[in-house]
Design a protein around this motif. Structure first.
Motif, short mmCIF file in Angstrom:
data_model
loop_
_atom_site.label_atom_id
_atom_site.label_comp_id
_atom_site.label_asym_id
_atom_site.label_seq_id
_atom_site.Cartn_x
_atom_site.Cartn_y
_atom_site.Cartn_z
N ILE A 1 -4.29 4.76 6.52
CA ILE A 1 -5.36 5.06 5.38
C ILE A 1 -6.61 5.76 5.88
O ILE A 1 -7.12 6.88 5.17
CB ILE A 1 -6.00 3.70 4.31
N TYR B 1 -0.12 -4.49 8.68
CA TYR B 1 -1.10 -4.44 7.93
C TYR B 1 -2.37 -3.55 8.43
O TYR B 1 -2.81 -2.60 8.16
CB TYR B 1 -1.91 -5.61 7.44
N GLY C 1 -4.03 4.46 -2.35
CA GLY C 1 -4.11 3.22 -1.42
C GLY C 1 -5.26 2.26 -1.75
O GLY C 1 -5.19 1.30 -1.89
N THR D 1 -11.63 0.61 4.79
CA THR D 1 -11.16 1.54 5.73
C THR D 1 -11.04 2.85 5.00
O THR D 1 -11.48 3.71 5.70
CB THR D 1 -9.75 1.14 6.00
N ASN E 1 -7.10 -4.08 -2.35
CA ASN E 1 -7.44 -4.66 -1.07
C ASN E 1 -8.57 -4.47 -0.66
O ASN E 1 -8.86 -2.94 -0.42
CB ASN E 1 -6.30 -4.42 -0.30
N VAL F 1 -8.16 -2.28 2.65
CA VAL F 1 -7.96 -0.83 2.43
C VAL F 1 -9.15 0.08 1.88
O VAL F 1 -9.66 0.97 2.17
CB VAL F 1 -6.91 -0.62 1.47
N ILE G 1 0.94 -0.92 -0.13
CA ILE G 1 0.07 -0.02 -0.08
C ILE G 1 1.01 1.29 -0.03
O ILE G 1 1.77 1.42 0.88
CB ILE G 1 -1.01 -0.03 1.12
N LEU H 1 -3.86 0.12 7.61
CA LEU H 1 -5.28 0.49 7.49
C LEU H 1 -5.54 1.94 8.50
O LEU H 1 -6.31 2.75 7.85
CB LEU H 1 -5.93 -0.75 7.97
#
Length: 159
Positions: free
Chosen positions: A62, A55, A109, A120, A114, A117, A41, A59
């Motif tokens: 973001i 990870y 992102g 989020t 994903n 992502v 990301i 998140l």
């Protein structure tokens, strides 16, 4: 069963001058949404294969980017009776540039494809709008009654 989500490493031969072959592992980019924490990301190898903790940090990053972009979209940082229009215009321009930069980072992102992502980013924008843009948490609704719909320093974003 293949659990690499379509990101199979490929080898590449690249030494043309000596005829020798060297193998370099490259990650393939996803072209559809996937779920999992092995993802890059915004930055190369971040969070990558560093585990679920990194990870989760990505998140959160973001989410904060999206939330701050919404806050900037609906904030009043310049006082209404500002005497110096030039400095107020410079501040507005810097706020706009910051908001656009944050929005583009969130977009990049999301382009990792994903699912976490994406969810989020939407959650960050949603909470930011709920707190700063919706009527639910407004202290004063007089601006709506007076016909003044400009309740922020930065003009609304348009596509």
């Amino acid at each position: 069963m293949n659990h690499d989500h379509g990101m199979a490493p490929t080898s590449q031969s690249t030494n043309e001058t000596t005829g020798m072959h060297r193998h370099k592992m490259m990650m393939m980019m996803h072209m559809s949404f996937f779920w999992g924490h092995n993802v890059e990301i915004l930055f190369s190898r971040w969070p990558g294969r560093c585990g679920a903790g990194m990870y989760a940090l990505a998140l959160i990053f973001i989410f904060v980017l999206a939330f701050v972009a919404e806050w900037l979209s609906h904030s009043r940082l310049i006082k209404p009776g500002s005497s110096n229009n030039v400095s107020a215009g410079v501040v507005q321009t810097l706020l706009h540039a910051t908001r656009v930069a944050l929005s583009y980072l969130v977009m990049l992102g999301v382009m990792s494809f994903n699912g976490g992502v994406f969810v989020t980013a939407v959650a960050g924008h949603t909470l930011g709008f709920l707190l700063f843009g919706s009527r639910g948490f407004k202290k004063n609704t007089e601006s709506l009654l007076d016909g003044n719909t400009s309740d922020s320093d930065v003009p609304p974003m348009s596509c």
